[in-house]
Scaffold this motif. Structure first.
Motif, PDB file in Angstrom:
ATOM      1  N   SER A   1      13.447  61.568  95.150  1.00  0.00           N
ATOM      2  CA  SER A   1      12.551  62.658  95.536  1.00  0.00           C
ATOM      3  C   SER A   1      13.212  64.018  95.365  1.00  0.00           C
ATOM      4  O   SER A   1      12.552  64.990  94.995  1.00  0.00           O
ATOM      5  CB  SER A   1      12.100  62.477  96.994  1.00  0.00           C
TER       6      SER A   1
ATOM      7  N   ALA B   1      13.221  65.085  91.755  1.00  0.00           N
ATOM      8  CA  ALA B   1      11.908  65.481  91.243  1.00  0.00           C
ATOM      9  C   ALA B   1      11.782  66.994  91.099  1.00  0.00           C
ATOM     10  O   ALA B   1      10.868  67.474  90.419  1.00  0.00           O
ATOM     11  CB  ALA B   1      10.804  64.955  92.153  1.00  0.00           C
TER      12      ALA B   1
ATOM     13  N   ASP C   1       9.451  66.064  87.762  1.00  0.00           N
ATOM     14  CA  ASP C   1       8.573  65.574  88.807  1.00  0.00           C
ATOM     15  C   ASP C   1       8.326  64.059  88.782  1.00  0.00           C
ATOM     16  O   ASP C   1       8.370  63.415  89.837  1.00  0.00           O
ATOM     17  CB  ASP C   1       7.241  66.331  88.759  1.00  0.00           C
TER      18      ASP C   1
ATOM     19  N   GLY D   1      10.229  61.303  90.930  1.00  0.00           N
ATOM     20  CA  GLY D   1       9.964  61.122  92.353  1.00  0.00           C
ATOM     21  C   GLY D   1       9.171  59.865  92.652  1.00  0.00           C
ATOM     22  O   GLY D   1       9.223  59.342  93.774  1.00  0.00           O
TER      23      GLY D   1
ATOM     24  N   ASP E   1      10.349  56.783  94.537  1.00  0.00           N
ATOM     25  CA  ASP E   1      10.273  56.708  95.988  1.00  0.00           C
ATOM     26  C   ASP E   1       8.859  56.429  96.499  1.00  0.00           C
ATOM     27  O   ASP E   1       8.587  56.591  97.700  1.00  0.00           O
ATOM     28  CB  ASP E   1      10.790  58.003  96.616  1.00  0.00           C
TER      29      ASP E   1
ATOM     30  N   SER F   1       9.137  66.494 101.156  1.00  0.00           N
ATOM     31  CA  SER F   1       9.092  66.447  99.696  1.00  0.00           C
ATOM     32  C   SER F   1       7.733  65.921  99.239  1.00  0.00           C
ATOM     33  O   SER F   1       7.090  65.131  99.945  1.00  0.00           O
ATOM     34  CB  SER F   1      10.206  65.565  99.142  1.00  0.00           C
TER      35      SER F   1
ATOM     36  N   GLN G   1       6.665  63.627  97.128  1.00  0.00           N
ATOM     37  CA  GLN G   1       6.427  62.186  97.052  1.00  0.00           C
ATOM     38  C   GLN G   1       6.296  61.563  98.441  1.00  0.00           C
ATOM     39  O   GLN G   1       5.473  60.666  98.658  1.00  0.00           O
ATOM     40  CB  GLN G   1       7.548  61.487  96.269  1.00  0.00           C
ATOM     41  N   PHE G   2       7.072  62.024  99.398  1.00  0.00           N
ATOM     42  CA  PHE G   2       6.964  61.472 100.748  1.00  0.00           C
ATOM     43  C   PHE G   2       5.601  61.795 101.356  1.00  0.00           C
ATOM     44  O   PHE G   2       5.023  60.975 102.087  1.00  0.00           O
ATOM     45  CB  PHE G   2       8.088  62.004 101.627  1.00  0.00           C
TER      46      PHE G   2
ATOM     47  N   ASN H   1       3.180  59.514  99.924  1.00  0.00           N
ATOM     48  CA  ASN H   1       3.312  58.211 100.578  1.00  0.00           C
ATOM     49  C   ASN H   1       2.505  58.169 101.875  1.00  0.00           C
ATOM     50  O   ASN H   1       1.868  57.162 102.185  1.00  0.00           O
ATOM     51  CB  ASN H   1       4.779  57.910 100.879  1.00  0.00           C
TER      52      ASN H   1
END
Length: 335
Positions: free
Chosen positions: A101, A104, A108, A111, A114, A182, A184-185, A188
């Protein structure tokens, strides 16, 4: 004097102004003049990323006797993740251990490594990067950043904690769950059906204690290190994300001799092979301690299949372009 750039080759050390020394840090001569590589990361000296990662890489490179030594800078001594990847690009840091991440920020799609439930387990992540499935991602990352990905490991799966058990996606409803900030998190969180609240890691304990957030997600070793069992009642073993570490090298890695490159990559491969056992040992010890002390209730009947199905559908519908391509290559590599 400490050299901060990779050696092109031991014989070229003097023209390039590299630091030459009779002995490396381990006390062996390495067959003559040596040049020093800097290896940086953000973890403490007690965490597996250092003991089974950075130290194993250092030992392997120096034992190869190819004119290279390694100086390790742990605990963000050379800057935070965002600063360090810029330093890797510029050649001020030679080797770095970073989460996907964080990387990224320069490319990008990396990422997506993750993404929640992208990998079934730690072995799947390691196999993806050691095999051909990740070749395109590595090439695209190198083209975008001029930085090489040498290997990857999982530093443990991320788990949910809260003051209520979380067994199904429905159990996340109404909970304010802390996720890292971040992109990506946060994706998620959406994919899992969670209500994400951004809180700095350093402020997490107090935020949980004061009820600013209801729960959070982290690997077991982080939960233990931050004493979160003091302010949370349940840990739900969702294993919803493999906590990735990618080992990356600066552009000067390409200028090493073939012998030196082999020494570095073989040392990284050895660290990658040792990491799962180190993480499992650390996590087992922590979980056994929690159970015997009654520090936190361990919920091990999480419906991970329901979570995985939910996230897979979400990512396939909401990712596009290169990010979707990366996600599909990860999932295809496990079929």
């Amino acid at each position: 004097m400490r050299n901060r750039t990779l050696a092109v080759a031991a014989v070229l050390a003097t023209p390039l102004g590299l630091t030459a020394c009779g002995e490396d840090e381990s006390g062996s001569s390495g067959g003559g003049d040596s040049s020093e590589l800097t290896l940086a990361h953000s973890y403490t000296k007690d965490q597996p990323q250092h003991t089974c990662g950075a130290e194993v890489i250092k030992q392997g490179v120096e034992d190869a006797g190819v004119g290279l030594t390694v100086a390790i800078y742990p605990a963000s001594q050379l800057g935070g993740d965002a600063d360090r990847i810029a330093s890797v690009q510029s050649g001020d840091v030679d080797i770095d251990i970073q989460g996907a991440s964080a990387l990224a920020s320069v490319y990008d799609p990396v990422g997506v490594v993750d993404a929640a439930y992208a990998f079934d387990d730690a072995e799947a992540l390691e196999s993806y990067f050691s095999g051909s499935s990740a070749d395109q991602l590595k090439q695209d990352f190198k083209s975008a950043s001029d930085v090489s990905i040498l290997g990857a490991w999982s530093a443990g799966a991320r788990q949910f904690t809260a003051n209520d058990p979380i067994r199904t996606p429905d159990d996340l409803q109404g909970l304010r769950m802390r996720f890292p900030g971040s992109p990506q998190f946060l994706l998620n969180a959406d994919a899992l059906g969670a209500r994400a609240t951004e809180v700095a890691y350093e402020e997490l304990y107090l935020s949980l204690q004061q009820g600013v957030v209801d729960g959070q997600e982290n690997p077991i070793v982080n939960i233990e290190a931050s004493n979160l069992t003091e302010v949370q009642d349940y840990i739900s073993m969702s294993s919803h994300q493999q906590n990735s570490n990618l080992i990356v090298a600066s552009p000067a890695y390409d200028d090493l001799t073939d012998e030196q490159k082999s020494a570095v990559t073989e040392a990284v491969d050895e660290a990658v092979s040792q990491m799962p056992g180190c993480v499992e040992e650390a996590e087992t010890e922590i979980l056994e301690g929690w159970e015997s002390e009654g520090s936190i209730e361990i919920v091990d009947d999480v419906d991970t299949e329901a979570f995985a199905d939910k996230t897979d559908s979400w990512f396939r519908e909401n990712l596009d372009g290169d990010s979707l391509t990366v996600y599909e290559s990860i999932r295809d590599s496990q079929e």
